[in-house]
Design a protein around this motif. Structure first.
Motif, mmCIF file in Angstrom:
data_model
loop_
_atom_site.group_PDB
_atom_site.id
_atom_site.type_symbol
_atom_site.label_atom_id
_atom_site.label_comp_id
_atom_site.label_asym_id
_atom_site.label_seq_id
_atom_site.Cartn_x
_atom_site.Cartn_y
_atom_site.Cartn_z
ATOM 1 N N GLY A 34 0.802 -1.222 0.000
ATOM 2 C CA GLY A 34 0.000 0.000 0.000
ATOM 3 C C GLY A 34 0.828 1.261 0.000
ATOM 4 N N GLU A 37 2.405 3.258 3.725
ATOM 5 C CA GLU A 37 1.617 4.193 4.534
ATOM 6 C C GLU A 37 0.655 3.377 5.390
ATOM 7 N N PRO A 39 -2.696 2.679 7.147
ATOM 8 C CA PRO A 39 -4.052 3.201 6.946
ATOM 9 C C PRO A 39 -4.697 3.650 8.257
ATOM 10 N N GLY A 40 -5.488 4.692 8.176
ATOM 11 C CA GLY A 40 -6.235 5.166 9.349
ATOM 12 C C GLY A 40 -5.330 5.435 10.538
ATOM 13 N N HIS A 42 -3.989 2.998 12.368
ATOM 14 C CA HIS A 42 -3.186 1.805 12.649
ATOM 15 C C HIS A 42 -1.741 2.183 12.945
#
Length: 166
Positions: A34, A37, A39-40, A42
């Motif tokens: 991804g 990075e 996500p959110g 996390h």
């Protein structure tokens, strides 16, 4: 039917530990796929044995954390690389950049507090040399000293026969 559970000839514990460590590799692999990075919200706390085979960390960190160390992958990490048996990552410690290589077998804990997820592992550092110790001078059986006698019932209980001094 017997009350005793027989010893397994299949190493279930080791198989489960290996499978759970593969979860760590897969999660980190998905982060790399991804674009590295997270996500959110996390983020990961990864605890590992610093002296396990294959661990590569700066000498200063090994001296500061001679047994176990926890790293945080959250905002400032770089060069995350994931392999079948280890991962590598760049982190800063006191504003000094460092590259770490950590085999999955060295990991003792993986936590993602953003979603209350955690895994705890038994350290698989069996091939590490034991810490050298001095030979004890008191291993000889002394005259009249109590002696340990294994129990006859097959349990792991050891009884101590103090006997009588004559």
């Amino acid at each position: 039917m017997s009350d005793e559970t027989p010893d397994s000839l299949i190493p279930y514990d080791a198989i489960v530990q290996e499978a759970l460590r593969a979860v760590v590799g897969r999660v980190l692999g998905e982060i790399v796929a991804g674009g590295s990075e997270l996500p959110g919200n996390h983020h990961f706390y990864i605890t590992f044995k610093t002296h396990a085979p294959g661990v590569s960390i700066p000498k200063s960190l090994r001296e500061r954390f001679p047994d176990e160390m926890t790293i945080v992958l959250q905002n400032k990490f770089w060069d995350l690389k994931v392999a079948d048996d280890h991962f590598g990552v760049g982190l800063s410690f006191n504003q000094i950049p460092a590259q770490l290589t950590i085999p999955y077998a060295a990991i003792t804990q993986f936590v993602d507090p953003a979603v209350d997820f955690g895994l705890q592992f038994q350290a698989t550092v069996a091939d590490m040399a034991p810490t050298p110790t001095e030979d004890p001078d008191n291993d000889e059986l002394e005259q009249g000293a109590p002696r340990a006698v294994p129990a006859d019932d097959g349990s792991n209980v050891v009884t101590v026969d103090f006997g009588r001094k004559k």
